[in-house]
Motif scaffolding. Structure first.
Motif, short mmCIF file in Angstrom:
data_model
loop_
_atom_site.label_atom_id
_atom_site.label_comp_id
_atom_site.label_asym_id
_atom_site.label_seq_id
_atom_site.Cartn_x
_atom_site.Cartn_y
_atom_site.Cartn_z
N LEU A 1 -11.69 1.85 -9.32
CA LEU A 1 -11.95 0.58 -9.99
C LEU A 1 -12.01 -0.56 -9.00
CD1 LEU A 1 -12.29 -0.73 -12.80
CD2 LEU A 1 -9.80 -0.89 -12.94
N ASP A 2 -13.14 -1.22 -8.92
CA ASP A 2 -13.38 -2.47 -8.22
C ASP A 2 -13.33 -2.40 -6.70
OD1 ASP A 2 -14.17 -5.16 -8.51
OD2 ASP A 2 -12.16 -5.80 -8.01
N ARG A 3 -12.15 -2.23 -6.10
CA ARG A 3 -12.07 -2.19 -4.64
C ARG A 3 -12.35 -0.77 -4.17
NH1 ARG A 3 -6.19 -4.93 -4.91
NH2 ARG A 3 -6.81 -6.78 -6.08
N VAL A 4 -13.45 -0.60 -3.50
CA VAL A 4 -13.96 0.75 -3.25
C VAL A 4 -13.21 1.45 -2.12
CG1 VAL A 4 -15.77 0.11 -1.59
CG2 VAL A 4 -16.12 2.07 -3.10
N THR B 1 0.81 -1.22 0.00
CA THR B 1 0.00 0.00 0.00
C THR B 1 0.85 1.27 0.00
OG1 THR B 1 -0.22 -0.14 2.42
CG2 THR B 1 -1.98 -1.11 1.10
N ALA B 2 1.92 1.28 0.76
CA ALA B 2 2.77 2.47 0.81
C ALA B 2 3.38 2.75 -0.55
CB ALA B 2 3.86 2.28 1.86
N GLN B 3 3.81 1.71 -1.23
CA GLN B 3 4.40 1.89 -2.56
C GLN B 3 3.37 2.38 -3.56
OE1 GLN B 3 6.22 -1.63 -4.17
NE2 GLN B 3 7.32 -0.52 -5.76
N GLN B 4 2.16 1.83 -3.49
CA GLN B 4 1.13 2.27 -4.43
C GLN B 4 0.71 3.72 -4.16
OE1 GLN B 4 -2.69 0.20 -4.51
NE2 GLN B 4 -2.81 0.45 -6.73
N ILE B 5 0.64 4.09 -2.89
CA ILE B 5 0.35 5.48 -2.54
C ILE B 5 1.41 6.40 -3.16
CG2 ILE B 5 0.33 7.15 -0.64
CD1 ILE B 5 -1.04 4.93 1.04
N GLY B 6 2.68 6.01 -3.05
CA GLY B 6 3.75 6.80 -3.63
C GLY B 6 3.61 6.92 -5.15
N GLN B 7 3.22 5.84 -5.79
CA GLN B 7 3.04 5.87 -7.24
C GLN B 7 1.91 6.83 -7.63
OE1 GLN B 7 2.35 1.69 -7.94
NE2 GLN B 7 4.53 1.21 -8.16
N ALA C 1 -12.96 4.03 1.12
CA ALA C 1 -13.81 4.10 2.30
C ALA C 1 -14.70 5.34 2.32
CB ALA C 1 -12.95 4.06 3.56
N SER C 2 -14.39 6.32 1.48
CA SER C 2 -15.18 7.55 1.43
C SER C 2 -15.58 7.83 -0.01
CB SER C 2 -14.38 8.73 1.97
OG SER C 2 -15.04 9.96 1.70
N GLN C 3 -16.85 8.19 -0.23
CA GLN C 3 -17.30 8.55 -1.57
C GLN C 3 -16.66 9.85 -2.04
OE1 GLN C 3 -21.55 8.45 -2.05
NE2 GLN C 3 -21.74 6.36 -1.29
N GLN C 4 -16.10 10.62 -1.13
CA GLN C 4 -15.42 11.85 -1.52
C GLN C 4 -14.07 11.58 -2.17
OE1 GLN C 4 -15.80 15.26 1.34
NE2 GLN C 4 -16.58 13.68 2.72
N ALA C 5 -13.61 10.34 -2.10
CA ALA C 5 -12.30 9.99 -2.65
C ALA C 5 -12.37 9.60 -4.13
CB ALA C 5 -11.68 8.84 -1.85
N TYR C 6 -13.56 9.58 -4.71
CA TYR C 6 -13.68 9.23 -6.11
C TYR C 6 -14.88 9.92 -6.74
CZ TYR C 6 -17.15 5.84 -4.34
OH TYR C 6 -18.22 5.26 -3.72
N ARG C 7 -14.80 10.10 -8.04
CA ARG C 7 -15.92 10.67 -8.80
C ARG C 7 -16.87 9.57 -9.28
NH1 ARG C 7 -19.59 10.98 -11.39
NH2 ARG C 7 -20.28 12.52 -12.94
N CYS C 8 -16.30 8.43 -9.65
CA CYS C 8 -17.11 7.32 -10.16
C CYS C 8 -16.48 6.01 -9.73
CB CYS C 8 -17.20 7.39 -11.69
SG CYS C 8 -18.10 6.02 -12.44
N TRP C 9 -17.31 5.07 -9.31
CA TRP C 9 -16.84 3.72 -9.00
C TRP C 9 -17.35 2.75 -10.06
CZ3 TRP C 9 -19.62 -0.80 -8.15
CH2 TRP C 9 -18.85 -1.91 -7.76
N VAL C 10 -16.47 1.86 -10.54
CA VAL C 10 -16.83 0.82 -11.50
C VAL C 10 -16.32 -0.51 -10.96
CG1 VAL C 10 -16.72 0.05 -13.89
CG2 VAL C 10 -16.41 2.47 -13.36
N LEU D 1 -5.97 3.24 0.95
CA LEU D 1 -5.63 4.24 -0.07
C LEU D 1 -6.65 5.36 -0.18
CD1 LEU D 1 -3.62 1.89 -0.93
CD2 LEU D 1 -3.79 2.89 -3.21
N THR D 2 -7.60 5.39 0.73
CA THR D 2 -8.64 6.41 0.67
C THR D 2 -8.06 7.82 0.72
OG1 THR D 2 -10.31 4.96 1.65
CG2 THR D 2 -10.70 7.32 1.81
N GLN D 3 -7.08 8.04 1.58
CA GLN D 3 -6.51 9.38 1.73
C GLN D 3 -5.86 9.90 0.45
OE1 GLN D 3 -6.93 11.56 4.26
NE2 GLN D 3 -8.32 10.00 5.05
#
Length: 353
Positions: free
Chosen positions: A146-149, A101-107, A151-160, A129-131
């Motif tokens: 994409l796919d794994r949602v 998770t830390a590496q993906q956050i950095g990416q 924790a907050s709807q404010q963290a994305y515009r659209c979920w698929v 990764l919500t933050q």
């Protein structure tokens, strides 16, 4: 197959079933804006109706997914890449992918700093990764989750994403219809990782479907780990514990490869097997018709191609063809179609390796 959307089954079913009338993710998202030409879907083979490939405003899309250590996850990456190639106006900035998770956050933070126009993120862990999703949205970069949602709807515009409860439900109804006239029918289940919400949803859907068939009883269940090795060992245990049953539902086609090995080694037949996800190998086996494997329930990796369509539409300020609204939907849940010998040719182009 690693964890996906941790929604409750009721929430998942309440999401917009955009494309339920269609039978796969390749057809579920007909278009982002109206158009004249068709373009092939994520694999580059199938035709997805209504994709607007007429060049428009240039859009840079950042794509961040987990490590492709599973057939389905690798297909996610490939579908996104192939879809982006279809658009002259899309530049895809793709990360290597990581389950750390830390590496993906950095990416993702690197993509934010590059000021990409839109982000498509399949998080290794949605909650963790919500933050960074919130950070992107606050920076004015819309996120397609994409796919794994998150924790907050404010963290994305659209979920698929896919419908795990629907996978179990449709697998259960298919098996139920095959066995509805058999007295005292018995079924067993080869589940995925039990501490994942997606596994619990798939089992719940399956159990709920079987309630409609009082002649059928689930007599055994083993949880595997979405790997070939675990599928083989856990299936061997099921076969040993249950010398007689009429149907098997396996949650994942990758672990199903191991399950088939165990079945062959035991010399067992006389029952039908239903898989999950929609791999090309499984579809080829279904078409050949020379195995206990008779069907698979889709969890379409073409969702990433659709996410690219949506990201492009967001970057160009466009909506979705066929809908009255000016904006793209906030949530899109894919339909879990059942692939059998009767319809397998329709789905073969979407099968993943």
């Amino acid at each position: 197959m690693t964890e996906r959307i941790p929604q409750t089954s009721s929430t998942s079913r309440r999401n917009l079933l955009f494309g339920a009338a269609a039978v796969s993710a390749g057809a579920f998202l007909t278009a982002c804006t109206s158009n004249e030409n068709n373009a092939s879907a994520g694999t580059g083979k199938q035709q997805a109706g209504g994709v607007d490939d007429k060049p428009g405003k240039k859009v840079t899309i950042g794509f961040a997914g987990p490590q492709a250590d599973h057939g389905w996850l690798n297909a996610i990456n490939q579908n996104a890449k192939e879809r982006a190639k279809q658009y002259e106006d899309v530049t895809l900035e793709i990360t290597e992918g990581s389950n750390d998770t830390a590496q993906q956050i950095g990416q993702i933070e690197t993509l934010i700093n590059k000021k990409v126009d839109v982000l498509v993120i399949l998080p290794a862990d949605g909650k963790a990764l919500t933050q960074v999703g919130l950070k992107a949205m606050r920076a004015g970069i819309p996120v397609v989750n994409l796919d794994r949602v998150f924790a907050s709807q404010q963290a994305y515009r659209c979920w698929v994403g896919g419908d795990n409860y629907g996978m179990g439900l449709n697998a259960g109804h298919y098996i139920g219809e095959q066995l509805k006239d058999k007295k005292n029918a018995k079924v067993v289940e080869l589940a995925g990782i039990d501490n994942l919400e997606l596994t619990r949803q798939r089992t719940q859907g399956f159990d709920d479907a079987l309630k409609n068939y009082p002649n059928i009883k689930k007599v055994g269940r083993q949880a595997a780990e979405f790997t070939v090795e675990s599928g083989q060992s856990k299936m061997a245990g099921l076969l040993q514990a249950h010398p007689d049953f009429d149907a098997l539902w396996n949650h994942d086609d990758d672990q199903g490869v191991g399950a088939e090995r165990a079945i062959e080694q035991a010399g067992r037949d006389g029952f039908l097997m239903v898989g999950g996800a929609g791999s090309r190998k499984v579809m080829d086996t279904i078409k050949a018709g020379n195995s206990v494997l008779k069907a698979t329930v889709l969890y379409p990796p073409t969702m990433s191609a659709s996410a690219i369509d949506l990201a492009r539409a967001l970057g160009q300020g466009k909506g979705v063809s066929g809908m009255a609204e000016l904006e793209i939907p906030a949530s899109i849940t894919l339909y879990s179609a059942v692939v059998t010998k009767d319809n397998v040719d329709d789905y073969l182009p979407t099968g993943f390796n």
